[in-house]
Design an enzyme around this catalytic site. Structure first.
Site, mmCIF file in Angstrom:
data_model
loop_
_atom_site.group_PDB
_atom_site.id
_atom_site.type_symbol
_atom_site.label_atom_id
_atom_site.label_comp_id
_atom_site.label_asym_id
_atom_site.label_seq_id
_atom_site.Cartn_x
_atom_site.Cartn_y
_atom_site.Cartn_z
ATOM 1 N N LYS A 1 0.887 -1.168 0.000
ATOM 2 C CA LYS A 1 0.000 0.000 0.000
ATOM 3 C C LYS A 1 0.921 1.213 0.000
ATOM 4 C CE LYS A 1 -1.828 3.077 1.806
ATOM 5 N NZ LYS A 1 -1.620 4.477 1.344
ATOM 6 N N GLY B 1 2.404 4.704 12.910
ATOM 7 C CA GLY B 1 2.943 3.449 13.441
ATOM 8 C C GLY B 1 2.141 2.973 14.655
ATOM 9 N N GLU C 1 9.479 1.144 10.885
ATOM 10 C CA GLU C 1 10.564 2.078 10.539
ATOM 11 C C GLU C 1 9.943 3.466 10.581
ATOM 12 O OE1 GLU C 1 13.633 1.347 10.119
ATOM 13 O OE2 GLU C 1 13.790 -0.712 9.388
ATOM 14 N N CYS D 1 14.376 9.751 6.097
ATOM 15 C CA CYS D 1 14.198 9.417 7.519
ATOM 16 C C CYS D 1 15.538 9.518 8.240
ATOM 17 C CB CYS D 1 13.611 8.032 7.652
ATOM 18 S SG CYS D 1 14.492 6.784 6.713
ATOM 19 N N GLU E 1 11.048 16.883 13.947
ATOM 20 C CA GLU E 1 11.550 16.356 12.669
ATOM 21 C C GLU E 1 11.082 17.276 11.537
ATOM 22 O OE1 GLU E 1 9.519 12.931 11.028
ATOM 23 O OE2 GLU E 1 11.391 12.112 10.237
#
Ligand code: NAD
Length: 470
Positions: free
Chosen positions: A171, A227, A244, A278, A376
């Site tokens: 996906k 996540g 991840e 990332c 981030e």
């Protein structure tokens, strides 16, 4: 020659007549229409993958490895059209460590994953007891991916899974569905039917995959927040999960480096894929004794890194992939300015342009608790923080709740290793940052997730250990 040796033949093989319009983030032009998949489409794909799994496992490891190598050949044969589509859809330039590089990584990940020895091994053999561990296929692996490296991350997720005898349902991100559809189309010219499946759509389609009772393992790459939702959705099926997730990687420069020698490495460590990586360096800690020299060397390197439309060969930096990410970077740089930091380059996007270009932004004289450091930013901005003692730098590097990558820059390997031992991260690079290798395990700790991809550990992650004792 392959059936997909031109961009047009590749694109026309995947686009839908109606569905979700995908636009080039550099120009706003429509790239193509992606099918808008539904949760029902996802359920049907999982069923097809289940039905195909036993025969795929029965083929045996050797034959599967041959097919992975054939898949790599198919990717190589269609490399240029794949790179062009990736560049148009994701925005990344063809050149530099970008679209052509990403397509090349797809084929090398397939090849290298096919070359590993089997992870099966003997645990005890002492004349009385013989116990072995065999790594058996789990069944169907669901893989949910992000938009920053859509092709490469998909391959990271499915190469090991296929090798170990699982079938896979992907996906892709709703921002980059065409790249993954195209990659799968090319690879499926060599794989048996229904072994590698893809359903495009949004978070609801991803949710239908992770909650599906027919899924044995979810490989997820994306934000920490999603996540968590994925973990909740697997509570009933107890599907295994590799996460991840996001990172906010620190790089620590030691006082023995030559700033000019490391400047280009620092630059790409931070700005690879225009910072949308990332495990890119997102905060740089520099000792006060060489702070000005490192800052100056970085500014010099950044002047020679053209940013622009991906298909123009001279560019090595591109736009942000989507408006949402542009707004995050813009907000964080503004907060840095408001907090009294110095903007050395960039920080002044043209809001009227058609693309989501945010200029390369180097920020100095910034506090460690400024949001540009603490959050981030996932874009082309690098805060450079001054430190006076190494202990202080290590403490600042470890202060956040994420731990994906980190790096230490030093002329003295022993000193670098001592610092590395103190850092809380899944990987610490020495004199580099974010360089991944299909042979070397990769994964996060803290809120950056758990589970390993790549190498023999990656094979084990998509299999179950079956102990045979006797
Ligand atoms: P995201 O979490 O918004 O989306 C990732 C994928 O999850 C998409 O395909 C999305 O459709 C799907 N999704 C959304 N809601 C879902 C749900 N409820 N259930 C199942 N699937 C759902 O992440 P993003 O914005 O696409 O990617 C950027 C993030 O990914 C950054 O935080 C980045 O650090 C992280 N990332 C991590 C790695 C790594 O290896 N650790 C690599 C690349 C990106």
């Amino acid at each position: 020659m392959t059936q997909f040796d031109t961009y047009d033949s590749l694109l026309s093989s995947i686009v839908a007549e109606s569905g979700d319009e995908v636009k080039n983030p550099a120009t706003g032009e429509v790239v193509g229409i992606a099918p808008s998949g539904t949760p029902e489409d996802m359920d049907a794909a999982v069923q097809r993958a289940r039905d195909a799994q036993k025969a795929w496992a029965k083929l045996g490891e050797e034959k599967r490895n041959e097919l992975l190598v054939a898949a790599a050949d198919a990717v190589d044969a269609a490399a240029e059209p794949l790179a062009e589509l990736l560049s148009r859809e994701q925005g990344k330039p063809l050149n530099g460590p970008n679209a052509r590089f990403e397509v090349g990584a797809c084929s090398s990940w397939l090849r290298v994953t096919a070359s590993f020895d089997s992870p099966d091994h003997t645990v005890v053999e002492d004349g009385e007891t013989t116990a072995k561990i065999y790594y058996r296929p789990l069944g169907v692996v669901g893989a949910i991916g992000p938009w920053n490296w859509p092709m490469m991350i998909s391959v990271w997720q499915f190469a090991a899974a296929l090798r170990m005898g699982n079938t896979v349902v992907l996906k892709p991100s709703e921002y980059t569905p065409l790249s993954v559809l195209a990659l799968v189309k090319v690879i499926n010219t060599v794989l048996p039917e229904d072994v590698l499946n893809v359903v495009t759509g949004g978070g609801d389609v991803g949710g239908a995959l992770s909650a599906n009772a027919g899924i044995d393992k979810i490989m997820f790459t994306g934000s920490t927040e999603t996540g968590r939702r994925i973990l909740e959705s697997t509570a009933a099926s107890l599907a295994r999960v590799t996460l991840e997730l996001g990172g906010n990687d620190a790089g620590i420069v030691l006082d023995d480096v030559n700033p000019k020698e490391i400047a280009e490495g620092l630059f790409w460590g931070a700005f690879i894929n225009t910072g949308q990586t990332c495990a890119a360096m997102k905060r740089l800690y520099v000792p006060e004794s060489i702070y000005d020299d490192v800052v100056e060397a970085l500014v010099e390197v950044s002047k020679n890194m053209p940013m622009g439309v991906g298909l123009e060969e001279e560019n090595v930096l591109g736009p942000l992939q989507n408006r949402q990410q542009f707004d995050i970077v813009d907000r964080l740089v503004k907060e840095a300015k408001d907090g009294g930091a110095r903007i050395l380059t960039g920080g002044d996007p043209d809001y009227d342009q058609p693309g989501y270009f945010y200029p390369t932004t180097l920020v100095s004289d910034i506090d460690n608790d400024n949001p540009l450091v603490a959050e981030e930013q996932f874009g082309p901005a690098l805060p450079i923080i001054k430190y006076s003692t190494l202990d202080e730098a290590i403490e600042m590097a470890n202060a956040l709740d994420v731990g994906l990558g980190s790096s230490v820059w030093s002329a003295d390997r022993e000193r670098a290793l001592e610092v590395a031992a103190e850092l809380e991260a899944g990987t610490t690079w020495i004199n580099a940052h974010g360089t991944v290798d299909p042979r070397i395990p990769f994964g996060g700790m803290k809120n950056s997730g758990y589970g390993l991809e790549f190498g023999i550990e990656g094979l084990k992650g998509v299999a179950y250990p079956h102990v045979v004792n006797g």
